[in-house]
Scaffold this motif. Structure first.
Motif, PDB file in Angstrom:
ATOM      1  N   VAL A 156       0.831  -1.199   0.000  1.00 44.06           N
ATOM      2  CA  VAL A 156       0.000   0.000   0.000  1.00 44.06           C
ATOM      3  C   VAL A 156       0.865   1.248   0.000  1.00 44.06           C
ATOM      4  O   VAL A 156       2.038   1.220   0.378  1.00 44.06           O
ATOM      5  N   VAL A 157       0.259   2.347  -0.418  1.00 46.48           N
ATOM      6  CA  VAL A 157       0.806   3.671  -0.179  1.00 46.48           C
ATOM      7  C   VAL A 157       0.207   4.142   1.137  1.00 46.48           C
ATOM      8  O   VAL A 157      -0.999   4.040   1.345  1.00 46.48           O
ATOM      9  N   CYS A 158       1.052   4.617   2.029  1.00 41.50           N
ATOM     10  CA  CYS A 158       0.544   5.097   3.314  1.00 41.50           C
ATOM     11  C   CYS A 158       1.463   6.180   3.855  1.00 41.50           C
ATOM     12  O   CYS A 158       2.571   6.377   3.355  1.00 41.50           O
ATOM     13  N   SER A 159       1.016   6.868   4.871  1.00 37.13           N
ATOM     14  CA  SER A 159       1.866   7.815   5.583  1.00 37.13           C
ATOM     15  C   SER A 159       2.854   7.040   6.445  1.00 37.13           C
ATOM     16  O   SER A 159       2.537   5.978   6.994  1.00 37.13           O
ATOM     17  N   ALA A 160       4.059   7.586   6.573  1.00 38.22           N
ATOM     18  CA  ALA A 160       5.055   6.939   7.429  1.00 38.22           C
ATOM     19  C   ALA A 160       4.557   6.823   8.865  1.00 38.22           C
ATOM     20  O   ALA A 160       4.912   5.879   9.575  1.00 38.22           O
ATOM     21  N   ILE A 181       7.895  12.340   2.498  1.00 38.80           N
ATOM     22  CA  ILE A 181       9.187  12.214   3.161  1.00 38.80           C
ATOM     23  C   ILE A 181       9.973  13.500   2.939  1.00 38.80           C
ATOM     24  O   ILE A 181      10.165  13.933   1.803  1.00 38.80           O
ATOM     25  N   ARG A 182      10.424  14.093   4.025  1.00 35.36           N
ATOM     26  CA  ARG A 182      11.190  15.334   3.940  1.00 35.36           C
ATOM     27  C   ARG A 182      12.400  15.234   4.870  1.00 35.36           C
ATOM     28  O   ARG A 182      12.240  14.865   6.036  1.00 35.36           O
ATOM     29  N   PRO A 183      13.595  15.558   4.363  1.00 38.27           N
ATOM     30  CA  PRO A 183      14.755  15.625   5.262  1.00 38.27           C
ATOM     31  C   PRO A 183      14.483  16.602   6.397  1.00 38.27           C
ATOM     32  O   PRO A 183      13.696  17.557   6.238  1.00 38.27           O
ATOM     33  N   MET A 195       7.465  12.811   7.464  1.00 41.76           N
ATOM     34  CA  MET A 195       8.447  12.169   8.330  1.00 41.76           C
ATOM     35  C   MET A 195       9.802  12.223   7.631  1.00 41.76           C
ATOM     36  O   MET A 195       9.874  12.302   6.407  1.00 41.76           O
ATOM     37  N   THR A 196      10.888  12.177   8.405  1.00 44.14           N
ATOM     38  CA  THR A 196      12.222  12.167   7.806  1.00 44.14           C
ATOM     39  C   THR A 196      12.533  10.774   7.265  1.00 44.14           C
ATOM     40  O   THR A 196      11.933   9.774   7.687  1.00 44.14           O
ATOM     41  N   PRO A 197      13.510  10.654   6.339  1.00 46.96           N
ATOM     42  CA  PRO A 197      13.869   9.335   5.786  1.00 46.96           C
ATOM     43  C   PRO A 197      14.265   8.312   6.856  1.00 46.96           C
ATOM     44  O   PRO A 197      13.814   7.167   6.817  1.00 46.96           O
ATOM     45  N   VAL A 198      15.115   8.725   7.809  1.00 43.84           N
ATOM     46  CA  VAL A 198      15.577   7.789   8.841  1.00 43.84           C
ATOM     47  C   VAL A 198      14.403   7.300   9.683  1.00 43.84           C
ATOM     48  O   VAL A 198      14.254   6.094   9.935  1.00 43.84           O
ATOM     49  N   ASP A 199      13.544   8.233  10.106  1.00 45.70           N
ATOM     50  CA  ASP A 199      12.385   7.853  10.925  1.00 45.70           C
ATOM     51  C   ASP A 199      11.452   6.915  10.155  1.00 45.70           C
ATOM     52  O   ASP A 199      10.874   5.985  10.725  1.00 45.70           O
ATOM     53  N   ALA A 200      11.309   7.165   8.848  1.00 49.12           N
ATOM     54  CA  ALA A 200      10.415   6.345   8.034  1.00 49.12           C
ATOM     55  C   ALA A 200      10.928   4.906   7.924  1.00 49.12           C
ATOM     56  O   ALA A 200      10.162   3.951   8.083  1.00 49.12           O
ATOM     57  N   ILE A 201      12.214   4.755   7.660  1.00 51.34           N
ATOM     58  CA  ILE A 201      12.789   3.403   7.567  1.00 51.34           C
ATOM     59  C   ILE A 201      12.662   2.683   8.903  1.00 51.34           C
ATOM     60  O   ILE A 201      12.305   1.498   8.962  1.00 51.34           O
TER      61      ILE A 201
END
Length: 232
Positions: A156-160, A181-183, A195-201
């Protein structure tokens, strides 16, 4: 074809030359590319094929939502174009999603992934109330994600911010593809849930969709490299 690039760069241009200038600065090993409604309407399948011919995995982000037979034929056409991934709206229902997946599996490119949009990341509680009163974005996402998984789709596409919740109830192989996703410190634009990339992963996201932070950077490849390094 790259299999491990976690960042999907959104090509949101109304000018094909500008888009190609950006693409020339990127590498298929570092990212995948997303083509959405504006670019596809303006420049069509040939532009998508040109990206595939350059070695990029392409996510065709057209969010099909129609009667099952129509969506199935559209998804099959997308797969036979050679795209890596295509999507539909989960709110189109289980029959629509199942037929779309079956159509891709019967195509000449059955490995094309099919995911579904749950709740658009531009929608906050007030906007969702206009559509589905009394339901939170998280509740609607959970319901539609479960329906998507039950229908046999790949993700799915979803919010982080919803990824943590979904990872608790869905298998690890189920893809979570996240825009917004935004730095850290970047302008959030028109996205409401970011959300930031690191937080999303760390939240369990499979692929990060990033547009302006990369496409409008002075050095897109260097910016992309910093993001990739941060999420290793």
């Amino acid at each position: 074809m790259t299999q491990d690039a976690r960042v999907i760069v959104a090509l949101d241009f109304d000018n094909v030359e500008q888009a190609n200038q950006l693409v020339e600065q990127l590498e298929p090993s570092a990212c995948k590319l997303k083509v959405g409604k504006e670019m596809f309407t303006l420049f069509g399948p040939e532009f998508v094929k040109s990206l595939i011919n350059k070695g990029f995995d392409v996510f065709l982000d057209l969010k099909f939502h129609d009667i099952p037979n129509t969506v199935a034929k559209a998804c099959k056409a997308a797969a036979e174009m050679g795209v890596w991934m295509v999507n539909v709206h989960a709110s189109g229902g289980a029959e629509m999603m199942r037929k779309a997946k079956q159509a891709i599996e019967s195509s000449s490119h059955p490995q094309t992934k099919l995911i579904a949009v749950t709740v658009l990341t531009s929608m906050d509680q007030d906007q969702l109330n206009d559509v589905v009163p009394g339901v939170t974005p998280a509740e609607q996402v959970a319901k539609l994600a479960a329906l998507t998984a039950d229908s046999g789709l790949d993700g799915v596409v979803c919010s982080a911010k919803e990824a943590v919740m979904l990872r608790k109830s869905l298998p690890e192989s189920f893809l979570l593809v996240t825009p917004g996703i935004r730095p850290a410190g970047a302008d959030v634009g028109d996205q409401k849930r970011v959300m930031t990339p690191v937080d999303a992963i760390e939240a369990g996201v499979s692929y990060l969709v990033m547009g302006r932070p990369i496409t409008q950077a002075d050095d897109p490849l260097a910016t992309l490299a910093r993001v990739n390094e941060s999420i290793q």
